[in-house]
Design an enzyme around this catalytic site. Structure first.
Site, mmCIF file in Angstrom:
data_model
loop_
_atom_site.group_PDB
_atom_site.id
_atom_site.type_symbol
_atom_site.label_atom_id
_atom_site.label_comp_id
_atom_site.label_asym_id
_atom_site.label_seq_id
_atom_site.Cartn_x
_atom_site.Cartn_y
_atom_site.Cartn_z
ATOM 1 N N ALA A 92 34.424 -25.815 117.086
ATOM 2 C CA ALA A 92 33.410 -24.837 116.738
ATOM 3 C C ALA A 92 33.749 -23.492 117.682
ATOM 4 O O ALA A 92 34.209 -23.596 118.914
ATOM 5 C CB ALA A 92 32.240 -25.117 117.186
ATOM 6 N N HIS A 93 33.532 -22.535 117.287
ATOM 7 C CA HIS A 93 33.935 -21.156 117.889
ATOM 8 C C HIS A 93 33.247 -19.930 117.264
ATOM 9 O O HIS A 93 33.338 -19.925 115.969
ATOM 10 C CB HIS A 93 35.345 -20.510 118.063
ATOM 11 C CG HIS A 93 36.035 -20.778 116.916
ATOM 12 N ND1 HIS A 93 36.594 -21.739 116.204
ATOM 13 C CD2 HIS A 93 36.795 -19.740 116.083
ATOM 14 C CE1 HIS A 93 37.443 -21.364 115.073
ATOM 15 N NE2 HIS A 93 37.530 -20.043 114.971
ATOM 16 N N ILE A 94 32.541 -19.060 117.936
ATOM 17 C CA ILE A 94 32.088 -17.810 117.371
ATOM 18 C C ILE A 94 32.935 -16.756 117.829
ATOM 19 O O ILE A 94 33.119 -16.863 119.211
ATOM 20 C CB ILE A 94 30.442 -17.669 118.068
ATOM 21 C CG1 ILE A 94 29.568 -18.696 117.758
ATOM 22 C CG2 ILE A 94 30.002 -16.405 117.651
ATOM 23 C CD1 ILE A 94 28.074 -18.549 118.522
#
Ligand SMILES: [Zn+2]
Length: 133
Positions: A92-94
């Site tokens: 997960a990465h923003i």
């Protein structure tokens, strides 16, 4: 933790990064393919695939906001885009992307168009964001 995952390796300190923020659950560092000056990634330290797999989802986005506002202040950007895709690295990465009137993108960020900064510039960018956190 996943042995092969690039982001897990950054969390474990096995790969270097231009760190801008860290707490017990989250880590933020510069994207090495910056879409704009101050482009950071915010990741959970725990390996999960999707952004919506992060347990404390609200806290996660609060960190992204904090980092985004710091980058905006550091470089006087016009606005901040937050982007989650999830297919490029399966952790997960923003993407926190400060936007400028004259950056490389139109209204919509093109993730194939990125800027090049040398190591010294990248370190200065990271330091300036940290100063504004
Ligand atoms: Zn991972």
């Amino acid at each position: 933790m996943n042995n092969d995952c690039v982001f897990c390796r950054i969390v474990r300190g096995e790969l270097p990064c231009y760190k801008v923020y860290e707490d017990n659950d989250f880590l933020s560092f510069l994207d090495i393919r910056p879409l704009s000056r101050g482009n950071c990634l915010v990741i959970p330290k725990k390996h999960v695939k999707w952004v919506y797999d992060v347990e404390n989802f609200g806290d996660y986005f609060e960190v992204a906001k904090k980092v985004g506002l710091a980058a905006q202040k550091a470089f006087n950007s016009k606005w901040i885009s937050f982007l989650t895709l999830g297919l490029e690295v399966p952790h997960a990465h923003i993407r926190v992307i400060p936007r400028y009137e004259k950056d490389l993108h139109g209204p919509v960020v093109d993730i194939n168009v990125f800027e090049k900064f040398n190591e010294g510039e990248m370190q200065k960018i990271a330091d300036k964001i940290k100063e504004n956190l």
